[in-house]
Scaffold this active site. Structure first.
Site, short mmCIF file in Angstrom:
data_model
loop_
_atom_site.label_atom_id
_atom_site.label_comp_id
_atom_site.label_asym_id
_atom_site.label_seq_id
_atom_site.Cartn_x
_atom_site.Cartn_y
_atom_site.Cartn_z
N GLU A 34 3.47 1.52 2.85
CA GLU A 34 4.52 0.51 2.68
C GLU A 34 5.49 0.89 1.57
O GLU A 34 6.69 0.62 1.65
CB GLU A 34 3.88 -0.85 2.41
CG GLU A 34 3.17 -1.43 3.63
CD GLU A 34 2.25 -2.59 3.30
OE1 GLU A 34 1.82 -3.29 4.25
OE2 GLU A 34 1.96 -2.82 2.12
N ASP A 74 -6.64 -8.33 1.57
CA ASP A 74 -6.72 -9.77 1.31
C ASP A 74 -7.62 -10.04 0.11
O ASP A 74 -7.33 -10.90 -0.73
CB ASP A 74 -7.28 -10.49 2.54
CG ASP A 74 -6.35 -10.42 3.74
OD1 ASP A 74 -5.14 -10.20 3.54
OD2 ASP A 74 -6.84 -10.58 4.88
N ASN A 92 0.86 -1.17 0.00
CA ASN A 92 0.00 0.00 0.00
C ASN A 92 0.90 1.24 0.00
O ASN A 92 2.13 1.13 0.00
CB ASN A 92 -0.98 -0.01 1.19
CG ASN A 92 -0.26 -0.11 2.53
OD1 ASN A 92 0.87 0.35 2.68
ND2 ASN A 92 -0.91 -0.74 3.50
#
Length: 338
Positions: free
Chosen positions: A218, A286, A215
């Site tokens: 990150e 996820d 993301n």
């Protein structure tokens, strides 16, 4: 953003790829987590300490971490094999039952002394109030796994990969994905099997795989600097592709959609799908990596897979808590968006 690739107008409808999900098998490698919820009621403070007293009402266990990625693949109608670590304990037994009920093939390694990775959340409220999370208690593996267990996990992955159309790595830092496993995954990617990685803490160690999915925060951590402008984000994305030696980098950006970078210097900017405000972003990543991997397994390009994942993620954030998206939901949304 600069250097945006033009939209393809002749690409096959995305729904065709979604219809093919049921004929594809995904191998999930990662940390299988028991999301354990304890629900209760509270109306007074303890005399023993300045804490609320919670009277237990009910509890449940859900598939969490990499197990939730597997659940999303299955919900989207894909076939899935999950490789990870489970203890011979109450939470391990609960996860095994949930895997069986969901139709997920499980190839878990167990050993004496192994404790199932568990996140216990206590949620409580008054008689007429909404429950709030009061405490989270984490249990599981501390430190690296013993060499014997690491070798056993690699062997399970190598065996399961023979029947897989794509691999998803869901690394939550609980020890399943060490350097031996990363080397095995590099070999699978080099042999042409799509290997898609979502790693919360160690993405920089996953060099040579097919796709990495950070993301935006990150991505900032990977380059070691703040990304204040669109131009800085574009520069960082291309830099990380070179650093990780991956074929593509999918950056999820919340309400700003996604940015897809490739090893040839291409950039595909994907606006967020729909106009509804997110209800809960828990577990949306996820859903995104599950749909993306299925898109690749079904023969879609990186861009096709990213657009499928973008729509699936938009559906997931409309649901409270950790949720899955069904293939029929995705198909309905895709057909309605035409």
């Amino acid at each position: 953003m600069a250097a945006v690739l033009p939209a393809r107008v002749t690409a096959p409808p995305l729904a065709q790829y979604a219809l093919a999900f049921a004929r594809r098998r995904v191998l999930l490698v990662g940390d299988l987590v028991a999301d354990h919820y304890i629900y209760g009621q509270t109306d007074r403070v303890s005399r023993e300490a300045p804490v609320l007293i919670v009277r237990h009402e009910s509890s449940e266990v859900k598939l969490g971490g990499g197990a939730n990625v597997a659940a999303n693949v299955r919900s989207l109608s894909g076939q899935v094999t999950a490789v990870g670590l489970l203890g011979v304990d109450e939470m391990g037994r609960a996860l095994r039952k949930l895997f069986a009920e969901a139709g997920i093939e499980l190839s878990a390694v167990s050993a004496k002394g192994v404790e199932t990775e568990t996140k216990t959340r206590i949620l409580a409220g008054g008689v007429n109030t909404t429950r709030q999370q009061m405490l989270r208690l984490d249990r599981g593996q501390r430190g690296p796994l013993p060499p014997k267990l690491r070798r056993a996990l690699v062997k399970r992955v190598e065996e399961a990969a023979k029947d897989a159309d794509a691999v998803v790595v869901s690394d939550y830092g609980a020890g399943v994905v060490g350097e031996e496993m990363r080397e095995a995954l590099r070999k699978l990617a080099a042999d042409g099997l799509p290997v898609c990685v979502d790693s919360r803490y160690s993405l920089s160690a996953f060099t040579g795989v097919t796709v990495c999915k950070p993301n935006e925060p990150e991505l900032q951590s990977l380059v070691g600097r703040a990304l204040r402008t669109e131009e800085e984000l574009v520069e960082a994305g291309h830099e990380v592709v070179r650093k990780l030696k991956c074929q593509a980098l999918l950056v999820t950006r919340g309400r700003h959609g996604m940015a897809l970078f490739d090893a040839k210097g291409g950039l595909d900017v994907i606006p967020v799908h729909g106009a509804k405000e997110a209800v809960d972003v828990t577990g949306a990543g996820d859903t995104v990596i599950a749909a993306f991997s299925l898109g690749l397994a079904a023969g879609g390009s990186f861009g096709d897979a990213a657009r499928l994942a973008n729509v699936a993620g938009a559906l997931a954030v409309q649901k409270p808590g950790t949720a899955t998206v069904a293939r029929d939901e995705l198909l309905g949304e895709l057909r309605g968006a035409r």
